[in-house]
Design a protein around this motif. Sequence first.
Motif, PDB file in Angstrom:
ATOM      1  N   TRP A 179       0.825  -1.213   0.000  1.00 56.32           N
ATOM      2  CA  TRP A 179       0.000   0.000   0.000  1.00 56.32           C
ATOM      3  C   TRP A 179       0.857   1.260   0.000  1.00 56.32           C
ATOM      4  O   TRP A 179       0.647   2.175  -0.803  1.00 56.32           O
ATOM      5  CB  TRP A 179      -0.937   0.004   1.211  1.00 56.32           C
ATOM      6  CG  TRP A 179      -1.535   1.339   1.525  1.00 56.32           C
ATOM      7  CD1 TRP A 179      -1.329   2.101   2.625  1.00 56.32           C
ATOM      8  CD2 TRP A 179      -2.439   2.089   0.696  1.00 56.32           C
ATOM      9  NE1 TRP A 179      -2.025   3.284   2.553  1.00 56.32           N
ATOM     10  CE2 TRP A 179      -2.727   3.294   1.381  1.00 56.32           C
ATOM     11  CE3 TRP A 179      -3.027   1.867  -0.547  1.00 56.32           C
ATOM     12  CZ2 TRP A 179      -3.568   4.273   0.858  1.00 56.32           C
ATOM     13  CZ3 TRP A 179      -3.874   2.852  -1.070  1.00 56.32           C
ATOM     14  CH2 TRP A 179      -4.138   4.022  -0.366  1.00 56.32           C
ATOM     15  N   MET A 180       1.842   1.326   0.885  1.00 56.48           N
ATOM     16  CA  MET A 180       2.628   2.547   1.061  1.00 56.48           C
ATOM     17  C   MET A 180       3.542   2.838  -0.128  1.00 56.48           C
ATOM     18  O   MET A 180       3.773   3.998  -0.469  1.00 56.48           O
ATOM     19  CB  MET A 180       3.459   2.449   2.348  1.00 56.48           C
ATOM     20  CG  MET A 180       2.629   2.324   3.614  1.00 56.48           C
ATOM     21  SD  MET A 180       1.537   3.744   3.929  1.00 56.48           S
ATOM     22  CE  MET A 180       2.708   4.907   4.637  1.00 56.48           C
ATOM     23  N   ILE A 181       4.049   1.784  -0.769  1.00 58.55           N
ATOM     24  CA  ILE A 181       5.014   1.981  -1.851  1.00 58.55           C
ATOM     25  C   ILE A 181       4.385   1.822  -3.236  1.00 58.55           C
ATOM     26  O   ILE A 181       4.637   2.612  -4.145  1.00 58.55           O
ATOM     27  CB  ILE A 181       6.200   1.017  -1.688  1.00 58.55           C
ATOM     28  CG1 ILE A 181       6.982   1.384  -0.410  1.00 58.55           C
ATOM     29  CG2 ILE A 181       7.129   1.056  -2.907  1.00 58.55           C
ATOM     30  CD1 ILE A 181       8.056   0.420  -0.030  1.00 58.55           C
ATOM     31  N   ASP A 182       3.529   0.807  -3.390  1.00 55.61           N
ATOM     32  CA  ASP A 182       2.961   0.510  -4.711  1.00 55.61           C
ATOM     33  C   ASP A 182       1.523   0.972  -4.879  1.00 55.61           C
ATOM     34  O   ASP A 182       0.962   0.874  -5.973  1.00 55.61           O
ATOM     35  CB  ASP A 182       3.044  -0.998  -4.981  1.00 55.61           C
ATOM     36  CG  ASP A 182       4.478  -1.507  -4.916  1.00 55.61           C
ATOM     37  OD1 ASP A 182       5.378  -0.800  -5.421  1.00 55.61           O
ATOM     38  OD2 ASP A 182       4.712  -2.594  -4.343  1.00 55.61           O
ATOM     39  N   GLY A 183       0.901   1.431  -3.802  1.00 55.43           N
ATOM     40  CA  GLY A 183      -0.471   1.915  -3.893  1.00 55.43           C
ATOM     41  C   GLY A 183      -1.511   0.822  -4.034  1.00 55.43           C
ATOM     42  O   GLY A 183      -2.632   1.075  -4.500  1.00 55.43           O
ATOM     43  N   VAL A 184      -1.183  -0.413  -3.618  1.00 56.16           N
ATOM     44  CA  VAL A 184      -2.122  -1.527  -3.684  1.00 56.16           C
ATOM     45  C   VAL A 184      -3.058  -1.448  -2.484  1.00 56.16           C
ATOM     46  O   VAL A 184      -2.627  -1.573  -1.330  1.00 56.16           O
ATOM     47  CB  VAL A 184      -1.389  -2.888  -3.686  1.00 56.16           C
ATOM     48  CG1 VAL A 184      -2.404  -4.031  -3.714  1.00 56.16           C
ATOM     49  CG2 VAL A 184      -0.427  -2.980  -4.865  1.00 56.16           C
ATOM     50  N   THR A 185      -4.340  -1.223  -2.735  1.00 55.79           N
ATOM     51  CA  THR A 185      -5.319  -1.057  -1.659  1.00 55.79           C
ATOM     52  C   THR A 185      -5.401  -2.306  -0.792  1.00 55.79           C
ATOM     53  O   THR A 185      -5.549  -3.416  -1.315  1.00 55.79           O
ATOM     54  CB  THR A 185      -6.709  -0.749  -2.232  1.00 55.79           C
ATOM     55  OG1 THR A 185      -6.624   0.423  -3.053  1.00 55.79           O
ATOM     56  CG2 THR A 185      -7.720  -0.515  -1.119  1.00 55.79           C
ATOM     57  N   PRO A 186      -5.303  -2.166   0.529  1.00 51.21           N
ATOM     58  CA  PRO A 186      -5.393  -3.327   1.417  1.00 51.21           C
ATOM     59  C   PRO A 186      -6.751  -4.014   1.282  1.00 51.21           C
ATOM     60  O   PRO A 186      -7.776  -3.332   1.153  1.00 51.21           O
ATOM     61  CB  PRO A 186      -5.230  -2.724   2.816  1.00 51.21           C
ATOM     62  CG  PRO A 186      -4.598  -1.397   2.599  1.00 51.21           C
ATOM     63  CD  PRO A 186      -5.084  -0.915   1.270  1.00 51.21           C
ATOM     64  N   PRO A 187      -6.778  -5.349   1.299  1.00 50.83           N
ATOM     65  CA  PRO A 187      -8.065  -6.050   1.227  1.00 50.83           C
ATOM     66  C   PRO A 187      -8.879  -5.782   2.485  1.00 50.83           C
ATOM     67  O   PRO A 187      -8.316  -5.631   3.572  1.00 50.83           O
ATOM     68  CB  PRO A 187      -7.652  -7.527   1.136  1.00 50.83           C
ATOM     69  CG  PRO A 187      -6.301  -7.579   1.771  1.00 50.83           C
ATOM     70  CD  PRO A 187      -5.645  -6.273   1.430  1.00 50.83           C
TER      71      PRO A 187
END
Length: 244
Positions: A179-187
Amino acid sequence: MTRTTSPIRSIGLTALMALATLAQADEATIRKTLAERMPNLPPIDEVSRTPMGGLWEVRLGTDVLYTDDGGNFLIEGSLFDTKTRTDITKARIDKLTAIDFASLPLKDAMVQKQGTGARKLVVFADPNCGYCKRLERDLLKVKDVTIYTFLYPVLGPDSTAKTKDIWCSKDAQKTWRAWMIDGVTPPKSAGECDTAAIDRNSAMGRKYRVQGTPAIVFEDGSRSPGAMPSNLIEKRLADLQKKG
């Protein structure tokens, strides 16, 4: 054999006692005056002399103000020693805000080991904090360090929700960095999940007056508020290693 007290020694002791009494009187005067004139001032924890003649430090928790002998004036700002080129106020606040690293409940933190992991640091971070994201990218460049991240949601309801989603994921540290580096939203968290650690982190942050994120704590207990470039983090870690 009877010993007599030297007149000079007697005068010296009398002078010291007089100075001590005067110091107590000044402290009492300062406390009384400030309490009467500034009733909304937080409780005064300590009143002490500074290296500058006629100037007293008034400590309110970890905040430092300055006043004169009678409490007639109150100064907010930094006191510098021009001879040694040191910021006396900063040094004092650094000491007051130092954290006992060994006492931190690291079981409530996410852990990232890089290289040998021999060096250690702690980070208080909010998932919606832009400066925290910058710091996380800089931390990738730091070698041989173990990073303990305390989730510390202070930026609103969405931060609290994201914090719970991250903490309750299968691999919290992996989800955090995604999330913090790649912007992948946490499930979204599903089912039962023990989030008591988040509440403990929030209480701990308030206890240590962590008023913003990110906040870095080094092994010697010193703190650094805000994002810190990787080269400066590396320097601090290296300096601590030298001190041993």
